[in-house]
Write an enzyme that holds these catalytic residues in place. Structure first.
Site, PDB file in Angstrom:
ATOM      1  N   ARG A  28       0.929  -1.355  -0.290  1.00 41.63           N
ATOM      2  CA  ARG A  28      -0.140  -0.031  -0.027  1.00 41.63           C
ATOM      3  C   ARG A  28       0.748   1.199  -0.033  1.00 41.63           C
ATOM      4  O   ARG A  28       1.736   1.349   0.782  1.00 41.63           O
ATOM      5  CB  ARG A  28      -0.933  -0.129   1.308  1.00 41.63           C
ATOM      6  CG  ARG A  28      -1.778  -1.083   1.240  1.00 41.63           C
ATOM      7  CD  ARG A  28      -2.773  -1.017   2.150  1.00 41.63           C
ATOM      8  NE  ARG A  28      -3.688  -2.385   2.476  1.00 41.63           N
ATOM      9  CZ  ARG A  28      -4.653  -2.663   1.458  1.00 41.63           C
ATOM     10  NH1 ARG A  28      -4.878  -1.924   0.438  1.00 41.63           N
ATOM     11  NH2 ARG A  28      -5.152  -3.959   1.715  1.00 41.63           N
ATOM     12  N   ASP A  29       0.513   2.086  -0.831  1.00 45.31           N
ATOM     13  CA  ASP A  29       1.289   3.497  -0.621  1.00 45.31           C
ATOM     14  C   ASP A  29       1.142   4.239   0.685  1.00 45.31           C
ATOM     15  O   ASP A  29      -0.086   4.190   1.272  1.00 45.31           O
ATOM     16  CB  ASP A  29       0.677   4.328  -2.064  1.00 45.31           C
ATOM     17  CG  ASP A  29       1.379   5.403  -2.419  1.00 45.31           C
ATOM     18  OD1 ASP A  29       1.869   5.344  -3.623  1.00 45.31           O
ATOM     19  OD2 ASP A  29       1.770   6.480  -1.435  1.00 45.31           O
ATOM     20  N   GLU A  94       8.873  10.022  -8.870  1.00 49.02           N
ATOM     21  CA  GLU A  94       9.537  10.190  -7.546  1.00 49.02           C
ATOM     22  C   GLU A  94      10.652   9.201  -7.116  1.00 49.02           C
ATOM     23  O   GLU A  94      11.658   9.828  -6.653  1.00 49.02           O
ATOM     24  CB  GLU A  94       8.698  10.795  -6.470  1.00 49.02           C
ATOM     25  CG  GLU A  94       7.736  12.055  -6.552  1.00 49.02           C
ATOM     26  CD  GLU A  94       6.663  12.203  -5.520  1.00 49.02           C
ATOM     27  OE1 GLU A  94       6.457  11.220  -4.788  1.00 49.02           O
ATOM     28  OE2 GLU A  94       6.037  13.228  -5.749  1.00 49.02           O
ATOM     29  N   HIS A  99       7.492   1.151 -10.962  1.00 55.00           N
ATOM     30  CA  HIS A  99       6.508   0.677 -10.270  1.00 55.00           C
ATOM     31  C   HIS A  99       4.873   1.126 -10.873  1.00 55.00           C
ATOM     32  O   HIS A  99       4.831   2.208 -11.426  1.00 55.00           O
ATOM     33  CB  HIS A  99       6.304   1.403  -8.794  1.00 55.00           C
ATOM     34  CG  HIS A  99       6.550   2.736  -8.929  1.00 55.00           C
ATOM     35  ND1 HIS A  99       7.754   3.323  -9.077  1.00 55.00           N
ATOM     36  CD2 HIS A  99       5.601   3.806  -8.387  1.00 55.00           C
ATOM     37  CE1 HIS A  99       7.673   4.802  -8.823  1.00 55.00           C
ATOM     38  NE2 HIS A  99       6.381   5.032  -8.614  1.00 55.00           N
ATOM     39  N   MET A 100       4.066   0.412 -10.832  1.00 57.18           N
ATOM     40  CA  MET A 100       2.619   0.694 -11.361  1.00 57.18           C
ATOM     41  C   MET A 100       1.799   0.753 -10.098  1.00 57.18           C
ATOM     42  O   MET A 100       1.641   0.168  -9.166  1.00 57.18           O
ATOM     43  CB  MET A 100       2.269  -0.576 -11.857  1.00 57.18           C
ATOM     44  CG  MET A 100       0.726  -0.671 -12.494  1.00 57.18           C
ATOM     45  SD  MET A 100       0.318  -2.379 -12.982  1.00 57.18           S
ATOM     46  CE  MET A 100       1.179  -2.403 -14.775  1.00 57.18           C
ATOM     47  N   HIS A 101       1.106   2.117 -10.094  1.00 55.07           N
ATOM     48  CA  HIS A 101       0.271   2.405  -9.259  1.00 55.07           C
ATOM     49  C   HIS A 101      -1.269   1.596  -9.437  1.00 55.07           C
ATOM     50  O   HIS A 101      -1.879   1.745 -10.669  1.00 55.07           O
ATOM     51  CB  HIS A 101      -0.235   4.083  -9.219  1.00 55.07           C
ATOM     52  CG  HIS A 101       1.173   4.984  -8.876  1.00 55.07           C
ATOM     53  ND1 HIS A 101       0.943   5.301  -7.546  1.00 55.07           N
ATOM     54  CD2 HIS A 101       2.171   5.129  -9.628  1.00 55.07           C
ATOM     55  CE1 HIS A 101       2.328   6.196  -7.529  1.00 55.07           C
ATOM     56  NE2 HIS A 101       2.793   6.014  -8.655  1.00 55.07           N
TER      57      HIS A 101
HETATM   58  P1  AMP Z   1       6.022   8.073  -8.318  1.00 56.50           P
HETATM   59  O1  AMP Z   1       5.750   9.348  -8.140  1.00 56.50           O
HETATM   60  O2  AMP Z   1       5.146   7.568  -9.336  1.00 56.50           O
HETATM   61  O3  AMP Z   1       7.374   7.597  -8.212  1.00 56.50           O
HETATM   62  O4  AMP Z   1       5.194   7.279  -6.747  1.00 56.50           O
HETATM   63  C1  AMP Z   1       6.137   7.029  -5.832  1.00 56.50           C
HETATM   64  C2  AMP Z   1       5.057   6.536  -4.748  1.00 56.50           C
HETATM   65  O5  AMP Z   1       5.720   5.787  -3.825  1.00 56.50           O
HETATM   66  C3  AMP Z   1       4.262   7.808  -4.137  1.00 56.50           C
HETATM   67  O6  AMP Z   1       2.994   7.732  -4.311  1.00 56.50           O
HETATM   68  C4  AMP Z   1       4.791   7.755  -2.517  1.00 56.50           C
HETATM   69  O7  AMP Z   1       3.674   8.186  -1.734  1.00 56.50           O
HETATM   70  C5  AMP Z   1       5.078   6.116  -2.473  1.00 56.50           C
HETATM   71  N1  AMP Z   1       6.119   5.913  -1.456  1.00 56.50           N
HETATM   72  C6  AMP Z   1       7.194   6.420  -0.986  1.00 56.50           C
HETATM   73  N2  AMP Z   1       7.853   5.953  -0.100  1.00 56.50           N
HETATM   74  C7  AMP Z   1       6.867   5.010   0.223  1.00 56.50           C
HETATM   75  C8  AMP Z   1       7.006   3.814   1.346  1.00 56.50           C
HETATM   76  N3  AMP Z   1       7.985   3.760   2.149  1.00 56.50           N
HETATM   77  N4  AMP Z   1       6.029   3.027   1.351  1.00 56.50           N
HETATM   78  C9  AMP Z   1       4.838   3.063   0.503  1.00 56.50           C
HETATM   79  N5  AMP Z   1       4.883   4.019  -0.397  1.00 56.50           N
HETATM   80  C10 AMP Z   1       5.906   4.934  -0.497  1.00 56.50           C
END
Ligand code: AMP
Length: 115
Positions: A28-29, A94, A99-101
């Site tokens: 989970r995010d 970020e 990764h796939m959301h």
């Molecule tokens: P992106 O912007 O597509 O790179 O998404 C990165 C995602 O990783 C964001 O939605 C963050 O909230 C999530 N994220 C970062 N660190 C963690 C963590 N320790 N556990 C779960 N999700 C994370």
């Protein structure tokens, strides 16, 4: 090169894992943007979609199989959900580990804000 996701995959950082196998980890995010917000991450360190190689095709396909199974488990398959991959700066990426959301559990609206 390695990111926080490698630590999560290796169990060095606690997370709410919903699925794991030898190819993929899904959790989970930490900052959910929808009632269901799961990240499906290949265990292999691939920084972005731009770095996918032909030999990764089975792995990328497996990510989709895992995603649809999680959607079913989370109870959002019937009403619908969104799968999203951000790539590099303009895509809003970020964490530079592919990764796939998976977003679901509410009406997600248009794909991008209307101009
Ligand atoms: P992106 O912007 O597509 O790179 O998404 C990165 C995602 O990783 C964001 O939605 C963050 O909230 C999530 N994220 C970062 N660190 C963690 C963590 N320790 N556990 C779960 N999700 C994370």
């Amino acid at each position: 090169m390695s990111t926080i996701f490698t630590k999560i995959i290796n169990g060095e950082i606690p997370t709410d894992t919903v699925y794991k196998d030898d190819q993929v980890t899904a959790f989970r995010d930490i900052n959910p943007q929808a009632p269901v917000h799961v990240l499906i991450v290949p265990n292999k360190e691939i920084p972005t979609v731009n770095d996918i190689r032909p030999e990764d095709e089975q792995l990328i396909g497996h990510m989709f199989t895992v995603a649809k199974n999680i959607a079913q488990q989370e109870g959002v398959a019937q009403n619908g959900y969104r799968l999203l991959i951000n790539v590099n700066r303009d895509g809003g990426q970020e964490v530079f580990h592919l990764h796939m959301h998976l977003f679901g559990g509410c009406r997600l609206g248009p794909m991008l804000p209307r101009k």
